[in-house]
Design a protein around this motif. Structure first.
Motif, PDB file in Angstrom:
ATOM      1  N   TYR A  74       0.937  -1.067  -0.121  1.00 17.31           N
ATOM      2  CA  TYR A  74       0.113  -0.078  -0.020  1.00 17.31           C
ATOM      3  C   TYR A  74       0.971   1.232   0.052  1.00 17.31           C
ATOM      4  CZ  TYR A  74      -3.628  -3.308   1.456  1.00 17.31           C
ATOM      5  OH  TYR A  74      -4.198  -4.252   1.350  1.00 17.31           O
ATOM      6  N   PHE A  75       0.490   2.070  -1.020  1.00 14.93           N
ATOM      7  CA  PHE A  75       1.320   3.340  -1.057  1.00 14.93           C
ATOM      8  C   PHE A  75       0.342   4.530  -1.055  1.00 14.93           C
ATOM      9  CE2 PHE A  75       3.881  -0.006  -2.761  1.00 14.93           C
ATOM     10  CZ  PHE A  75       5.201   0.517  -2.587  1.00 14.93           C
ATOM     11  N   SER A  76       0.905   5.847  -0.750  1.00 18.48           N
ATOM     12  CA  SER A  76       0.297   7.007  -0.709  1.00 18.48           C
ATOM     13  C   SER A  76       0.262   7.481  -2.059  1.00 18.48           C
ATOM     14  CB  SER A  76       0.861   8.141   0.141  1.00 18.48           C
ATOM     15  OG  SER A  76       2.181   8.392  -0.195  1.00 18.48           O
ATOM     16  N   ARG A  77      -0.448   8.558  -2.312  1.00 21.57           N
ATOM     17  CA  ARG A  77      -0.449   9.324  -3.628  1.00 21.57           C
ATOM     18  C   ARG A  77       0.862   9.937  -3.917  1.00 21.57           C
ATOM     19  NH1 ARG A  77      -0.331  13.658  -6.659  1.00 21.57           N
ATOM     20  NH2 ARG A  77      -1.927  14.075  -8.233  1.00 21.57           N
ATOM     21  N   SER A  78       1.866  10.122  -2.950  1.00 19.10           N
ATOM     22  CA  SER A  78       2.871  10.481  -3.286  1.00 19.10           C
ATOM     23  C   SER A  78       4.164   9.387  -3.549  1.00 19.10           C
ATOM     24  CB  SER A  78       3.498  11.433  -2.030  1.00 19.10           C
ATOM     25  OG  SER A  78       3.604  10.677  -0.917  1.00 19.10           O
ATOM     26  N   GLY A  79       3.751   8.242  -3.332  1.00 20.55           N
ATOM     27  CA  GLY A  79       4.516   7.031  -3.604  1.00 20.55           C
ATOM     28  C   GLY A  79       5.224   6.505  -2.342  1.00 20.55           C
ATOM     29  N   ALA A  80       4.881   7.192  -1.286  1.00 19.02           N
ATOM     30  CA  ALA A  80       5.597   6.772   0.046  1.00 19.02           C
ATOM     31  C   ALA A  80       5.050   5.407   0.411  1.00 19.02           C
ATOM     32  CB  ALA A  80       5.388   7.747   1.118  1.00 19.02           C
ATOM     33  N   LEU A  81       5.546   4.448   1.069  1.00 21.16           N
ATOM     34  CA  LEU A  81       5.137   3.163   1.381  1.00 21.16           C
ATOM     35  C   LEU A  81       4.093   3.466   2.744  1.00 21.16           C
ATOM     36  CD1 LEU A  81       5.067   0.109   1.099  1.00 21.16           C
ATOM     37  CD2 LEU A  81       7.172   0.161   2.579  1.00 21.16           C
ATOM     38  N   ILE A  82       3.059   2.485   2.758  1.00 16.58           N
ATOM     39  CA  ILE A  82       2.282   2.626   3.980  1.00 16.58           C
ATOM     40  C   ILE A  82       2.406   1.379   4.801  1.00 16.58           C
ATOM     41  CG2 ILE A  82      -0.191   3.081   4.820  1.00 16.58           C
ATOM     42  CD1 ILE A  82      -0.610   4.393   2.358  1.00 16.58           C
ATOM     43  N   HIS A  83       2.189   0.313   3.958  1.00 10.13           N
ATOM     44  CA  HIS A  83       2.111  -1.176   4.614  1.00 10.13           C
ATOM     45  C   HIS A  83       2.315  -2.060   3.560  1.00 10.13           C
ATOM     46  CE1 HIS A  83       0.845  -4.277   7.256  1.00 10.13           C
ATOM     47  NE2 HIS A  83      -0.196  -4.442   6.387  1.00 10.13           N
ATOM     48  N   MET A 203       1.214  -6.973  -5.508  1.00  8.67           N
ATOM     49  CA  MET A 203      -0.053  -6.169  -5.729  1.00  8.67           C
ATOM     50  C   MET A 203      -0.017  -4.779  -5.063  1.00  8.67           C
ATOM     51  SD  MET A 203      -3.940  -7.420  -5.458  1.00  8.67           S
ATOM     52  CE  MET A 203      -5.269  -6.616  -6.089  1.00  8.67           C
ATOM     53  N   VAL A 204      -0.055  -3.716  -5.857  1.00  8.48           N
ATOM     54  CA  VAL A 204      -0.012  -2.442  -5.224  1.00  8.48           C
ATOM     55  C   VAL A 204      -1.361  -1.678  -5.215  1.00  8.48           C
ATOM     56  CG1 VAL A 204       1.112  -0.042  -6.001  1.00  8.48           C
ATOM     57  CG2 VAL A 204       2.305  -2.231  -5.861  1.00  8.48           C
ATOM     58  N   ARG A 205      -1.608  -0.926  -4.099  1.00  5.15           N
ATOM     59  CA  ARG A 205      -2.725  -0.141  -4.124  1.00  5.15           C
ATOM     60  C   ARG A 205      -2.124   1.147  -3.744  1.00  5.15           C
ATOM     61  NH1 ARG A 205      -4.713  -4.832  -1.746  1.00  5.15           N
ATOM     62  NH2 ARG A 205      -6.508  -5.737  -2.794  1.00  5.15           N
ATOM     63  N   ALA A 206      -2.418   2.356  -4.276  1.00  2.39           N
ATOM     64  CA  ALA A 206      -1.817   3.727  -4.170  1.00  2.39           C
ATOM     65  C   ALA A 206      -2.882   4.579  -4.394  1.00  2.39           C
ATOM     66  CB  ALA A 206      -0.823   3.906  -5.054  1.00  2.39           C
ATOM     67  N   ALA A 373      -4.271   6.915   5.748  1.00  2.00           N
ATOM     68  CA  ALA A 373      -2.784   7.419   5.051  1.00  2.00           C
ATOM     69  C   ALA A 373      -3.142   8.601   4.527  1.00  2.00           C
ATOM     70  CB  ALA A 373      -2.084   6.433   4.529  1.00  2.00           C
ATOM     71  N   HIS A 374      -3.808   8.790   3.573  1.00  5.86           N
ATOM     72  CA  HIS A 374      -3.971   9.967   2.691  1.00  5.86           C
ATOM     73  C   HIS A 374      -4.532  11.144   3.628  1.00  5.86           C
ATOM     74  CE1 HIS A 374      -5.324  12.666  -0.577  1.00  5.86           C
ATOM     75  NE2 HIS A 374      -6.404  13.067  -0.104  1.00  5.86           N
ATOM     76  N   ALA A 375      -5.429  11.053   4.662  1.00  8.64           N
ATOM     77  CA  ALA A 375      -5.690  12.031   5.505  1.00  8.64           C
ATOM     78  C   ALA A 375      -4.547  12.602   6.539  1.00  8.64           C
ATOM     79  CB  ALA A 375      -6.603  11.719   6.561  1.00  8.64           C
ATOM     80  N   LEU A 376      -3.482  11.835   6.618  1.00 12.12           N
ATOM     81  CA  LEU A 376      -2.362  12.095   7.535  1.00 12.12           C
ATOM     82  C   LEU A 376      -1.699  12.645   6.619  1.00 12.12           C
ATOM     83  CD1 LEU A 376      -1.707   8.719   9.558  1.00 12.12           C
ATOM     84  CD2 LEU A 376      -2.469  10.827  10.621  1.00 12.12           C
ATOM     85  N   GLU A 377      -1.425  12.149   5.300  1.00 10.11           N
ATOM     86  CA  GLU A 377      -0.399  13.063   4.646  1.00 10.11           C
ATOM     87  C   GLU A 377      -0.869  14.371   4.232  1.00 10.11           C
ATOM     88  OE1 GLU A 377       2.181  11.151   1.190  1.00 10.11           O
ATOM     89  OE2 GLU A 377       0.251  11.589   0.266  1.00 10.11           O
ATOM     90  N   ALA A 378      -2.307  14.475   3.989  1.00  6.60           N
ATOM     91  CA  ALA A 378      -2.861  15.685   3.728  1.00  6.60           C
ATOM     92  C   ALA A 378      -2.828  16.788   4.841  1.00  6.60           C
ATOM     93  CB  ALA A 378      -4.292  15.509   3.172  1.00  6.60           C
TER      94      ALA A 378
END
Length: 380
Positions: A74-83, A203-206, A373-378
């Motif tokens: 799992y990655f954020s919109r910026s490409g950072a690994l979440i999990h 398998m990537v979700r971003a 993760a998106h909420a934290l990044e935003a």
């Protein structure tokens, strides 16, 4: 037992025919299309479904054509690994998770049906337009798909509607049902040749659908060291009078100009998304949709399976997998009881679980980690 009529020769219908054959129950498939084939995009088959297919003796053939998925990342919109976490046998499960070209999956199923049941057990170009029951059987009314001319009716002990989200069989019992419900999320599916993705079996979700979400996974290793990547772009898109989101054709050709700009800056050290989109061999578009669950699938000698019974938002890789589970459950029931009783037992087994899953995917539960993760990044 007289044969079971299977209306629809997709993944669910083919799997049901194989499961019935294993249980000693004869069947015949009626498919509206002139040939059984799938447009060229991928599918992720979760371990619970591959376990069923393995039980039908199909794992070796699938393994030759598929990628055995190692991990979900799992990655954020910026490409950072979440999990990231292992999946399938890499997580200690008994069955693998397969990422495979949809055409390859159907080819394996169809080949097994032709080999075990005989190619003559599949009637192509026959669209079912109605079904009638008697005390001891059922009759399916058929027409030629192209000309509309009547074909000889098919008779059997019972009938299973495996004819998808726009099911004719379901409409017999729910004639006033509303059209499929649009989720508010539109998706574009494609395949592209590109460099190996992460482990080569990831398998990537971003991202998230409000700003652009992308699901990517390899479905085939290529001879030149690259991979065939299946990708799904998902984006919030309000319904409109233009008909863009009302055209509910699963195989409608898409245009990258409608969405590529959303991913223009998605260039990461592990994947160049704009290049992947640009290099697409095929792009299909589809509004993500489902139907409200119903409290009954079985009506005497007729029942429903897969998307005809419980169409689900294609969010958690559950659509085809649940049809495969349906097929095993229905075949098991028919091996133990006559059709009417078997159909009711099958419904008691499968309807509650699929209802829960339809509502869970509708609520976006599989994407909760990405949204958090998106909420934290935003906010940072």
């Amino acid at each position: 037992m007289d044969e079971i009529l299977i209306i629809g020769g997709g993944i669910g219908g083919l799997t049901l025919a194989l499961a019935l054959e294993k249980a000693g129950v004869p069947s015949r498939i009626y498919e509206a299309a002139a040939e059984i084939r799938q447009i060229g995009v991928g599918i992720n088959v979760l371990p619970y479904a591959t376990e069923v297919l393995a039980g039908l003796g199909l794992e070796p053939a699938l393994a030759e054509r598929a990628i055995a998925t190692r991990e979900a990342a799992y990655f954020s919109r910026s490409g950072a690994l979440i999990h990231r976490e292992p999946v399938g046998r890499f997580a200690g499960l008994d069955a693998p998770q397969f990422s495979i070209h949809r055409a390859d999956l159907v080819d394996v199923l169809l080949g097994a049906v032709c080999e075990r049941l005989g190619a003559d057990r599949i009637t192509l170009g026959a669209r079912c337009v109605g079904a009638r029951q008697t005390a001891d059987g059922v009759t399916a009314d058929l027409v030629d798909r192209r000309s509309g001319a009547p074909l000889p009716p098919a008779t059997g002990a019972a009938l299973v509607g495996c004819d998808g989200i726009h099911s004719t069989i379901r409409a017999l019992f729910y004639p006033d049902e509303a059209p499929p419900r649009y989720s508010g999320v539109f998706m574009w599916r494609g395949v592209s040749r590109g460099p190996r993705l992460l482990t080569g079996a990831s398998m990537v979700r971003a991202g998230v659908t409000s700003v652009g979400k992308m699901v990517v996974y390899p479905i085939k290793d290529l001879d030149d060291g690259r991979q065939l990547l299946n990708w799904v772009a998902e984006l919030d898109l309000p319904d409109s009078a233009s008909g863009f989101t009302r055209d509910r054709d699963w195989n409608k050709t898409g245009d990258v100009a409608d969405f590529a700009h959303v991913y223009a800056d998605w260039r990461f050290d592990w994947l160049d998304v704009p290049a992947m989109i640009r290099d697409a061999e095929i792009v299909l578009r589809f509004p993500m949709m489902d139907r409200d669950p119903v409290d009954r699938w079985s009506f005497g000698r007729i029942t429903l399976l897969g998307d005809a019974a419980h169409p689900i938002v294609p969010l958690g890789s559950n659509g085809a997998g649940q049809a495969i589970l349906d097929a095993r459950a229905l075949a098991d029931s028919l091996s133990l009881a006559p059709p009417k009783a078997a159909f009711l037992a099958y419904e008691r087994n499968r309807l509650p679980a699929t209802t829960t899953l339809v509502m869970s995917d509708r609520a976006g539960v599989p994407d909760e980690r990405l949204r958090a993760a998106h909420a934290l990044e935003a906010a940072s």
